[in-house]
Scaffold this motif. Structure first.
Motif, PDB file in Angstrom:
ATOM      1  N   MET A 147     -12.409 -13.739   1.817  1.00  0.00           N
ATOM      2  CA  MET A 147     -12.928 -13.122   3.047  1.00  0.00           C
ATOM      3  C   MET A 147     -11.787 -12.655   3.948  1.00  0.00           C
ATOM      4  N   THR A 148     -10.811 -13.559   4.188  1.00  0.00           N
ATOM      5  CA  THR A 148      -9.675 -13.177   5.050  1.00  0.00           C
ATOM      6  C   THR A 148      -8.893 -12.059   4.387  1.00  0.00           C
ATOM      7  N   ASN A 149      -8.699 -12.157   3.055  1.00  0.00           N
ATOM      8  CA  ASN A 149      -7.981 -11.117   2.334  1.00  0.00           C
ATOM      9  C   ASN A 149      -8.670  -9.785   2.512  1.00  0.00           C
ATOM     10  N   ASN A 150     -10.006  -9.831   2.370  1.00  0.00           N
ATOM     11  CA  ASN A 150     -10.807  -8.636   2.512  1.00  0.00           C
ATOM     12  C   ASN A 150     -10.599  -7.998   3.888  1.00  0.00           C
ATOM     13  N   ASN A 151     -10.674  -8.851   4.914  1.00  0.00           N
ATOM     14  CA  ASN A 151     -10.472  -8.396   6.271  1.00  0.00           C
ATOM     15  C   ASN A 151      -9.118  -7.723   6.445  1.00  0.00           C
ATOM     16  N   ARG A 152      -8.118  -8.414   5.912  1.00  0.00           N
ATOM     17  CA  ARG A 152      -6.755  -7.928   6.027  1.00  0.00           C
ATOM     18  C   ARG A 152      -6.612  -6.556   5.364  1.00  0.00           C
ATOM     19  N   PHE A 153      -7.251  -6.428   4.226  1.00  0.00           N
ATOM     20  CA  PHE A 153      -7.213  -5.159   3.506  1.00  0.00           C
ATOM     21  C   PHE A 153      -7.761  -4.041   4.385  1.00  0.00           C
ATOM     22  N   TRP A 154      -8.918  -4.314   5.008  1.00  0.00           N
ATOM     23  CA  TRP A 154      -9.528  -3.278   5.835  1.00  0.00           C
ATOM     24  C   TRP A 154      -8.686  -2.948   7.054  1.00  0.00           C
ATOM     25  N   GLN A 155      -8.073  -4.013   7.612  1.00  0.00           N
ATOM     26  CA  GLN A 155      -7.229  -3.759   8.788  1.00  0.00           C
ATOM     27  C   GLN A 155      -6.085  -2.810   8.437  1.00  0.00           C
ATOM     28  N   ILE A 156      -5.440  -3.120   7.304  1.00  0.00           N
ATOM     29  CA  ILE A 156      -4.306  -2.278   6.916  1.00  0.00           C
ATOM     30  C   ILE A 156      -4.784  -0.865   6.579  1.00  0.00           C
ATOM     31  N   THR A 157      -5.907  -0.778   5.861  1.00  0.00           N
ATOM     32  CA  THR A 157      -6.408   0.551   5.504  1.00  0.00           C
ATOM     33  C   THR A 157      -6.718   1.367   6.749  1.00  0.00           C
ATOM     34  N   ALA A 158      -7.400   0.736   7.707  1.00  0.00           N
ATOM     35  CA  ALA A 158      -7.769   1.464   8.925  1.00  0.00           C
ATOM     36  C   ALA A 158      -6.526   2.027   9.593  1.00  0.00           C
ATOM     37  N   GLN A 159      -5.474   1.210   9.648  1.00  0.00           N
ATOM     38  CA  GLN A 159      -4.270   1.696  10.319  1.00  0.00           C
ATOM     39  C   GLN A 159      -3.613   2.821   9.540  1.00  0.00           C
ATOM     40  N   LEU A 160      -3.620   2.659   8.189  1.00  0.00           N
ATOM     41  CA  LEU A 160      -3.037   3.737   7.389  1.00  0.00           C
ATOM     42  C   LEU A 160      -3.795   5.035   7.621  1.00  0.00           C
ATOM     43  N   ILE A 161      -5.132   4.914   7.654  1.00  0.00           N
ATOM     44  CA  ILE A 161      -5.933   6.116   7.893  1.00  0.00           C
ATOM     45  C   ILE A 161      -5.571   6.714   9.241  1.00  0.00           C
ATOM     46  N   ALA A 162      -5.446   5.840  10.269  1.00  0.00           N
ATOM     47  CA  ALA A 162      -5.109   6.323  11.611  1.00  0.00           C
ATOM     48  C   ALA A 162      -3.799   7.093  11.582  1.00  0.00           C
ATOM     49  N   ILE A 163      -2.782   6.511  10.911  1.00  0.00           N
ATOM     50  CA  ILE A 163      -1.482   7.190  10.835  1.00  0.00           C
ATOM     51  C   ILE A 163      -1.630   8.536  10.130  1.00  0.00           C
ATOM     52  N   PHE A 164      -2.384   8.512   9.028  1.00  0.00           N
ATOM     53  CA  PHE A 164      -2.575   9.706   8.229  1.00  0.00           C
ATOM     54  C   PHE A 164      -3.222  10.812   9.080  1.00  0.00           C
ATOM     55  N   VAL A 165      -4.321  10.461   9.752  1.00  0.00           N
ATOM     56  CA  VAL A 165      -5.022  11.439  10.595  1.00  0.00           C
ATOM     57  C   VAL A 165      -4.100  11.972  11.681  1.00  0.00           C
ATOM     58  N   ALA A 166      -3.366  11.053  12.317  1.00  0.00           N
ATOM     59  CA  ALA A 166      -2.455  11.475  13.383  1.00  0.00           C
ATOM     60  C   ALA A 166      -1.414  12.433  12.832  1.00  0.00           C
ATOM     61  N   ALA A 167      -0.870  12.097  11.639  1.00  0.00           N
ATOM     62  CA  ALA A 167       0.169  12.940  11.055  1.00  0.00           C
ATOM     63  C   ALA A 167      -0.378  14.335  10.762  1.00  0.00           C
ATOM     64  N   ILE A 168      -1.590  14.381  10.175  1.00  0.00           N
ATOM     65  CA  ILE A 168      -2.176  15.685   9.859  1.00  0.00           C
ATOM     66  C   ILE A 168      -2.389  16.495  11.132  1.00  0.00           C
ATOM     67  N   LEU A 169      -2.913  15.808  12.146  1.00  0.00           N
ATOM     68  CA  LEU A 169      -3.204  16.477  13.413  1.00  0.00           C
ATOM     69  C   LEU A 169      -1.930  17.079  14.003  1.00  0.00           C
ATOM     70  N   VAL A 170      -0.874  16.236  14.030  1.00  0.00           N
ATOM     71  CA  VAL A 170       0.393  16.699  14.601  1.00  0.00           C
ATOM     72  C   VAL A 170       0.911  17.891  13.813  1.00  0.00           C
ATOM     73  N   THR A 171       0.822  17.818  12.469  1.00  0.00           N
ATOM     74  CA  THR A 171       1.327  18.923  11.645  1.00  0.00           C
ATOM     75  C   THR A 171       0.575  20.216  11.959  1.00  0.00           C
ATOM     76  N   ILE A 172      -0.778  20.116  11.969  1.00  0.00           N
ATOM     77  CA  ILE A 172      -1.570  21.327  12.220  1.00  0.00           C
ATOM     78  C   ILE A 172      -1.251  21.908  13.581  1.00  0.00           C
ATOM     79  N   LEU A 173      -1.303  21.024  14.619  1.00  0.00           N
ATOM     80  CA  LEU A 173      -1.044  21.516  15.972  1.00  0.00           C
ATOM     81  C   LEU A 173       0.361  22.080  16.079  1.00  0.00           C
TER      82      LEU A 173
END
Lengths: 301, 382
Positions: free
Chosen positions: A1-27
């Motif tokens: 359960m904790t592992n699962n949570n941790r996985f999602w936390q890291i994924t969410a942040q990676l997605i956030a970075i990814f989205v931010a990077a794409i946004l910055v590149t486009i803009l």
């Protein structure tokens, strides 16, 4: 359960970075293309070019043949002049009105209430326009000035005293900022004083202290703990709001930056400089006020 | 003077020597100020500038043949807000005195405003809606209250449709949305849009995920460090630079974008205050019941947090309403903008005091009533 949570936390942040990077590149690429189309290259070289515009108030030496950077520093000094005098006087107005709101004199209490409700509930810009156009520009001409007790006089040239003269733009901006911010500070001060338990008043009185001394020695120092954090944000507001000077033609840093932008078209650079300037100003005020805050907080041993 | 009045005077105005002195000073000041103001208002001021331009102040250059649409919008807005007020303040009674004051103000407005007959009838209709709306809200508050936010949300596209046209109504360009109409509209849209963004930013700032937190903190602190006029400049001038060349954003939309960017950062800080006020026990209890993290947030924490910061949010709304005036500096013709264009009319040059006092009064009425509502709400939730 904790592992699962941790996985999602890291994924969410990676997605956030990814989205931010794409946004910055486009803009960023859009910006690049748009600037290229306008024929503008990013860079701060333009600051060394000749500004070739005049500034109404120059507390430090400046002429139209000076560089943009010189012009901007004149604006910065002008902003600092308004901010510092404004903070000083608005504190006096605010504390006076705040204490008056709690006076046991009915008339004083209600006059202060009227002041607060009028000035808090109308836009600052409107108040500035009013002070400048309806008050200062309707004053008599300079050779026919109104004099108060012989040493302060009001005319279209602004406020004149034996020591200093304030231009009408500076005076209007200063008065507007002082009375607007003062109304907010009055509420902050009132809230702070009311947060001091009644027992403190009663205890101080029963020790035989006069009301004025009760306020000064017992209540106000305790109220300061509650007052200082919101007071800081009011000071920050005053400093940021001084940028409305542009509406009445007082050459503060925003005014000069805006002229610079109009002449050079350097939106991005000018905006970055402005951000840097205001962030520095805000940070400085915050740091000073936080130091002050530390000295008034209760030291628990 | 009766004994009671004398004691009141002595207790409230002349209880000590310095209070007596203060009272006298205040009275002199009050006399001087009132005398000055009254002489100016009745003899020196020339109010024709207001009379002639009354329509301009309220709806600007909105086509005159389509005024009925603006009136319907007003009617929808008054009924919805009076119903909501009725629901929230259902313990308020219609006393005879309150009704009398309401009737007096309405009749004074109706008889003294320089309006044509149609406008008077519409205004009367609105006054009627105001009364019935609050009565409906009060009487049926159990039935209506769960649907209230939905009704508001649904009414919004209708209002926009009525103002902007399209879909079988004649199209009205945003250039013609001026005056108070534009002020209210922009304030409303901005607060509605900045609210969810602000909540997300606040959640981001309090989240345990370091990168999300960093992004939120960066955004909030940078925006809060900038003056609003700078953010509006950013939206007006820089936003088009960041977007593809063929996207042409409307001036009004860019203005709203600026307000939203600015307001969301402040909203986030308000909501954060609310989030911090929720005791940890609540979260632990919810988790102990087996709720997932996002459900804990959505069902337990946020509703309590948002309720705690309603006054702060109303305060924010007041601030935003006042801040729309800055849009006149970037070329939008809202209330302050229209005041500028009225003052530019050659026959009204120099009538600054009259015009600014008049629009100041409009701003004041809006902001002061909002602050009254907020104080009432605060008492209601205590």
């Amino acid at each position: 359960m904790t592992n699962n949570n941790r996985f999602w936390q890291i994924t969410a942040q990676l997605i956030a970075i990814f989205v931010a990077a794409i946004l910055v590149t486009i803009l960023g690429s859009n910006l690049n293309r748009n600037l290229q189309q306008l024929g503008i290259q990013f860079g701060f070289d333009f600051l060394k070019q000749q500004a070739s515009f005049d500034i109404g108030e120059t507390p430090i030496a400046y002429k139209a043949t000076d560089t943009y950077i010189r012009a901007l520093s004149v604006g910065l000094v002008n902003s600092l002049r308004v901010a510092i005098t404004g903070i000083f006087f608005t504190t006096i107005v605010g504390i006076t009105a705040g204490i008056a709101r709690l006076s046991d004199n009915w008339l004083v209490r209600h006059l202060s209430l009227i002041y607060v409700e009028i000035f808090r509930n109308t836009p600052l810009l409107l108040q500035l326009l009013f002070w400048y156009f309806a008050v200062f520009l309707s004053f008599p001409k300079a050779d026919n000035k109104m004099s108060l007790w012989g040493f302060i006089s009001f005319s279209q040239n602004g406020i004149e005293t034996p020591w200093v003269n304030f231009s009408p733009e500076f005076s209007a901006l200063l008065l507007g900022l002082i009375f607007y911010t003062g109304a907010f500070i009055a509420e902050v001060v009132r809230g702070g004083i009311q947060s001091v338990p009644k027992g403190q008043w009663e205890a101080a009185r029963s020790l035989g202290l006069k009301p004025g001394l009760v306020m000064r020695l017992v209540v106000f120092p305790q109220a300061l703990r509650v007052i200082i954090p919101p007071l800081t944000s009011q000071y920050l507001n005053l400093t940021k709001n001084s940028s409305l000077a542009i509406a009445i033609g007082y050459p503060d840093v925003y005014f000069v930056a805006s002229t610079t932008f109009n002449q050079t078209g350097r939106a991005v650079e000018v905006m970055l400089l402005l951000m840097l300037t205001y962030l520095t100003l805000s940070l400085t005020i915050s740091i000073i006020m936080n130091l002050l805050n530390r000295t008034v907080q209760i030291k628990e041993r | 003077m009766t004994n009671y009045q004398l004691t009141w005077l002595r207790k409230n105005l002349f209880n000590t020597w310095y209070n007596s002195l203060l009272t006298i000073v205040c009275l002199i000041f009050l006399f001087w100020a009132l005398q000055g103001v009254i002489t100016w208002v009745t003899t020196k001021a020339q109010w024709t500038v207001i009379q002639v331009n009354l329509r301009l102040f309220f709806v600007g250059r909105f086509p005159q043949t389509l005024y009925w649409r603006a009136w319907i919008v007003l009617a929808i807005a008054t009924s919805l807000s009076s119903i909501s007020c009725g629901v929230f303040f259902n313990k308020q009674q219609f006393t005879k005195l309150r009704l009398a004051i309401f009737a007096l103000i309405t009749s004074l407005l109706l008889s003294f405003l320089p309006l044509d007959l149609t406008s008077r009838i519409w205004l009367l209709f609105n006054a009627f809606l105001l009364l019935t709306g609050s009565w409906i809200g009060k009487t049926f508050n159990q039935v209506i209250s769960p649907w209230l936010s939905l009704i508001w949300v649904l009414s919004f596209p209708i209002i926009l449709w009525l103002i902007g046209g399209g879909f079988s109504l004649q199209y009205v360009s945003t250039n013609l949305w001026n005056g108070l109409l534009l002020t209210v509209l922009m304030a409303l849209v901005s607060i509605i849009l900045s609210f969810p963004i602000g909540v997300l930013l606040a959640l981001g700032r309090t989240s345990k995920l370091p990168i999300l937190r960093l992004f939120s903190i960066l955004y909030i602190e940078i925006v809060r460090g900038l003056p609003l006029i700078g953010v509006l400049f950013l939206a007006q001038v820089m936003l088009p630079l960041f977007l593809p060349t063929d996207w042409r954003l409307d001036r009004v939309i860019r203005g709203i974008a600026g307000l939203v960017l600015f307001s969301a950062a402040y909203m986030a800080e308000n909501v954060r205050g609310g989030l911090q006020s929720i005791p940890r026990g609540q979260i632990e209890a919810a988790k102990a019941l087996g709720l997932k993290t996002y459900l804990v947030m959505l069902l337990i924490v946020l509703p309590q947090a948002l309720r705690a910061v309603i006054p702060a949010i109303v305060g924010q709304f007041i601030g935003l309403f006042k801040d729309t005036s800055l849009l006149s500096l970037v070329g939008l013709v809202e209330l302050t903008g229209i005041a500028r264009s009225v003052l530019a009319q050659p026959q009204f040059l120099g009538r600054y005091a009259e015009v600014y006092l008049f629009i100041g009064l409009i701003y004041w009425i809006f902001c002061y009533s909002m602050s009254l509502v907020s104080q009432r709400l605060e008492r209601q939730f205590k």
